[in-house]
Design a protein around this motif. Structure first.
Motif, PDB file in Angstrom:
ATOM      1  N   PRO A  41       0.828  -1.215   0.000  1.00 13.74           N
ATOM      2  CA  PRO A  41       0.000   0.000   0.000  1.00 13.74           C
ATOM      3  C   PRO A  41       0.854   1.253   0.000  1.00 13.74           C
ATOM      4  O   PRO A  41       1.792   1.383   0.805  1.00 13.74           O
ATOM      5  N   GLY A  42       0.547   2.152  -0.912  1.00 16.31           N
ATOM      6  CA  GLY A  42       1.257   3.422  -0.974  1.00 16.31           C
ATOM      7  C   GLY A  42       2.627   3.353  -1.618  1.00 16.31           C
ATOM      8  O   GLY A  42       3.343   4.360  -1.641  1.00 16.31           O
ATOM      9  N   LYS A  43       2.994   2.194  -2.123  1.00  8.16           N
ATOM     10  CA  LYS A  43       4.320   2.037  -2.735  1.00  8.16           C
ATOM     11  C   LYS A  43       4.185   1.599  -4.182  1.00  8.16           C
ATOM     12  O   LYS A  43       3.140   1.099  -4.608  1.00  8.16           O
ATOM     13  N   GLU A  44       5.266   1.758  -4.925  1.00 10.25           N
ATOM     14  CA  GLU A  44       5.283   1.319  -6.311  1.00 10.25           C
ATOM     15  C   GLU A  44       5.491  -0.199  -6.377  1.00 10.25           C
ATOM     16  O   GLU A  44       6.034  -0.806  -5.465  1.00 10.25           O
ATOM     17  N   ARG A  45       5.058  -0.763  -7.487  1.00  6.47           N
ATOM     18  CA  ARG A  45       5.278  -2.182  -7.711  1.00  6.47           C
ATOM     19  C   ARG A  45       6.782  -2.441  -7.815  1.00  6.47           C
ATOM     20  O   ARG A  45       7.507  -1.682  -8.480  1.00  6.47           O
ATOM     21  N   GLU A  46       7.246  -3.519  -7.187  1.00  9.35           N
ATOM     22  CA  GLU A  46       8.667  -3.820  -7.207  1.00  9.35           C
ATOM     23  C   GLU A  46       8.899  -5.272  -7.605  1.00  9.35           C
ATOM     24  O   GLU A  46       8.059  -6.146  -7.381  1.00  9.35           O
ATOM     25  N   PHE A  47      10.074  -5.492  -8.154  1.00 11.75           N
ATOM     26  CA  PHE A  47      10.487  -6.814  -8.607  1.00 11.75           C
ATOM     27  C   PHE A  47      10.793  -7.704  -7.410  1.00 11.75           C
ATOM     28  O   PHE A  47      11.358  -7.261  -6.419  1.00 11.75           O
ATOM     29  N   VAL A  48      10.428  -9.000  -7.546  1.00 12.88           N
ATOM     30  CA  VAL A  48      10.723  -9.978  -6.496  1.00 12.88           C
ATOM     31  C   VAL A  48      11.668 -11.058  -7.024  1.00 12.88           C
ATOM     32  O   VAL A  48      12.739 -11.283  -6.470  1.00 12.88           O
ATOM     33  N   ALA A  49      11.261 -11.741  -8.102  1.00 14.36           N
ATOM     34  CA  ALA A  49      12.061 -12.854  -8.612  1.00 14.36           C
ATOM     35  C   ALA A  49      11.687 -13.133 -10.058  1.00 14.36           C
ATOM     36  O   ALA A  49      10.579 -12.812 -10.492  1.00 14.36           O
ATOM     37  N   VAL A  50      12.622 -13.760 -10.786  1.00  9.45           N
ATOM     38  CA  VAL A  50      12.391 -14.107 -12.182  1.00  9.45           C
ATOM     39  C   VAL A  50      13.032 -15.454 -12.474  1.00  9.45           C
ATOM     40  O   VAL A  50      14.035 -15.824 -11.855  1.00  9.45           O
ATOM     41  N   ILE A  51      12.422 -16.194 -13.403  1.00  5.84           N
ATOM     42  CA  ILE A  51      12.968 -17.462 -13.848  1.00  5.84           C
ATOM     43  C   ILE A  51      12.936 -17.519 -15.367  1.00  5.84           C
ATOM     44  O   ILE A  51      11.939 -17.136 -15.997  1.00  5.84           O
ATOM     45  N   ASN A  52      14.045 -17.967 -15.941  1.00  7.27           N
ATOM     46  CA  ASN A  52      14.106 -18.174 -17.382  1.00  7.27           C
ATOM     47  C   ASN A  52      13.335 -19.434 -17.710  1.00  7.27           C
ATOM     48  O   ASN A  52      13.588 -20.496 -17.124  1.00  7.27           O
ATOM     49  N   TRP A  53      12.397 -19.326 -18.646  1.00 10.51           N
ATOM     50  CA  TRP A  53      11.465 -20.437 -18.871  1.00 10.51           C
ATOM     51  C   TRP A  53      12.143 -21.667 -19.459  1.00 10.51           C
ATOM     52  O   TRP A  53      11.804 -22.795 -19.124  1.00 10.51           O
TER      53      TRP A  53
END
Length: 118
Positions: A41-53
Protein backbone atom coordinates in the motif's frame (compact mmCIF):
# COMPACT_ATOMS: atom_id res chain seq x y z
CA UNK A 1 -4.70 -14.26 -25.33
CA UNK A 2 -2.70 -15.49 -22.34
CA UNK A 3 -4.22 -15.39 -18.87
CA UNK A 4 -2.27 -15.66 -15.63
CA UNK A 5 -4.05 -16.62 -12.42
CA UNK A 6 -2.33 -16.44 -9.05
CA UNK A 7 -3.30 -18.40 -5.96
CA UNK A 8 -1.96 -19.19 -2.53
CA UNK A 9 -1.96 -15.84 -0.81
CA UNK A 10 -3.23 -15.35 2.70
CA UNK A 11 -2.45 -14.33 6.25
CA UNK A 12 0.63 -15.70 7.98
CA UNK A 13 2.59 -14.84 11.11
CA UNK A 14 6.03 -13.31 11.17
CA UNK A 15 8.54 -16.06 10.31
CA UNK A 16 5.97 -18.21 8.57
CA UNK A 17 5.84 -19.60 5.04
CA UNK A 18 3.55 -19.47 2.03
CA UNK A 19 3.58 -20.82 -1.48
CA UNK A 20 2.18 -18.78 -4.34
CA UNK A 21 1.29 -20.37 -7.65
CA UNK A 22 0.63 -18.86 -11.05
CA UNK A 23 -1.12 -20.84 -13.75
CA UNK A 24 -1.02 -19.71 -17.37
CA UNK A 25 -3.74 -20.51 -19.86
CA UNK A 26 -4.76 -19.45 -23.32
CA UNK A 27 -3.10 -19.82 -26.66
CA UNK A 28 0.22 -21.60 -26.99
CA UNK A 29 2.24 -20.42 -24.05
CA UNK A 30 5.98 -20.15 -24.51
CA UNK A 31 7.36 -17.22 -22.60
CA UNK A 32 11.00 -16.21 -22.38
CA UNK A 33 10.73 -15.63 -18.66
CA UNK A 34 8.24 -15.49 -15.82
CA UNK A 35 8.45 -13.52 -12.65
CA UNK A 36 6.87 -12.24 -9.48
CA UNK A 37 6.38 -8.65 -8.45
CA UNK A 38 4.72 -7.10 -5.42
CA UNK A 39 3.07 -3.86 -4.46
CA UNK A 40 2.55 -2.70 -0.90
CA UNK A 41 0.00 0.00 0.00
CA UNK A 42 1.26 3.42 -0.97
CA UNK A 43 4.32 2.04 -2.74
CA UNK A 44 5.28 1.32 -6.31
CA UNK A 45 5.28 -2.18 -7.71
CA UNK A 46 8.67 -3.82 -7.21
CA UNK A 47 10.49 -6.81 -8.61
CA UNK A 48 10.72 -9.98 -6.50
CA UNK A 49 12.06 -12.85 -8.61
CA UNK A 50 12.39 -14.11 -12.18
CA UNK A 51 12.97 -17.46 -13.85
CA UNK A 52 14.11 -18.17 -17.38
CA UNK A 53 11.46 -20.44 -18.87
CA UNK A 54 13.76 -22.63 -20.95
CA UNK A 55 16.99 -22.67 -18.97
CA UNK A 56 15.61 -22.35 -15.47
CA UNK A 57 18.08 -19.73 -14.33
CA UNK A 58 16.77 -17.50 -11.57
CA UNK A 59 17.40 -14.07 -10.11
CA UNK A 60 16.11 -12.48 -6.92
CA UNK A 61 15.76 -9.06 -5.41
CA UNK A 62 18.18 -8.52 -2.52
CA UNK A 63 15.38 -8.19 0.01
CA UNK A 64 14.10 -11.74 -0.67
CA UNK A 65 17.36 -13.50 -1.56
CA UNK A 66 17.81 -16.57 0.61
CA UNK A 67 14.19 -16.56 1.78
CA UNK A 68 12.18 -16.92 -1.43
CA UNK A 69 12.52 -19.53 -4.18
CA UNK A 70 11.01 -19.35 -7.64
CA UNK A 71 10.44 -22.51 -9.65
CA UNK A 72 8.51 -23.59 -12.72
CA UNK A 73 6.64 -26.65 -13.89
CA UNK A 74 6.81 -26.04 -17.60
CA UNK A 75 4.62 -28.98 -18.54
CA UNK A 76 1.84 -27.44 -16.46
CA UNK A 77 2.53 -23.83 -17.46
CA UNK A 78 2.92 -23.01 -13.78
CA UNK A 79 5.38 -20.96 -11.80
CA UNK A 80 5.62 -21.09 -8.02
CA UNK A 81 7.05 -18.77 -5.41
CA UNK A 82 8.04 -20.39 -2.13
CA UNK A 83 8.29 -17.78 0.58
CA UNK A 84 10.00 -18.63 3.86
CA UNK A 85 10.88 -16.59 6.93
CA UNK A 86 8.28 -14.04 5.98
CA UNK A 87 8.44 -10.59 7.51
CA UNK A 88 5.76 -7.95 8.01
CA UNK A 89 7.47 -5.87 5.32
CA UNK A 90 6.71 -8.64 2.83
CA UNK A 91 3.03 -7.72 3.10
CA UNK A 92 1.82 -6.79 -0.38
CA UNK A 93 -0.24 -7.84 -3.33
CA UNK A 94 1.89 -10.28 -5.31
CA UNK A 95 1.62 -10.36 -9.08
CA UNK A 96 2.73 -12.98 -11.56
CA UNK A 97 4.06 -11.80 -14.91
CA UNK A 98 5.21 -13.37 -18.16
CA UNK A 99 7.53 -11.87 -20.71
CA UNK A 100 8.28 -12.88 -24.26
CA UNK A 101 11.55 -10.93 -24.39
CA UNK A 102 14.29 -9.87 -22.00
CA UNK A 103 12.90 -6.36 -21.76
CA UNK A 104 9.13 -6.77 -21.70
CA UNK A 105 6.56 -8.10 -19.32
CA UNK A 106 3.66 -8.79 -21.63
CA UNK A 107 1.12 -10.44 -19.35
CA UNK A 108 0.10 -9.89 -15.75
CA UNK A 109 -2.09 -11.72 -13.29
CA UNK A 110 -4.70 -10.06 -11.11
CA UNK A 111 -2.65 -10.38 -7.95
CA UNK A 112 -2.96 -12.23 -4.67
CA UNK A 113 -2.76 -10.66 -1.22
CA UNK A 114 -0.06 -11.73 1.22
CA UNK A 115 -0.29 -10.37 4.75
CA UNK A 116 2.36 -11.06 7.37
CA UNK A 117 1.36 -10.21 10.91
CA UNK A 118 3.88 -9.24 13.58
Amino acid sequence: QVQLVESGGGLVQDGGSLRLSCAASGRTFSPYRMGWFRQAPGKEREFVAVINWSGGSTYYADYVQGRFTISSVNAENTVNLYMNRLKPEDTAVYYCAAGTTTSMWNYWGQGTQVTVSS
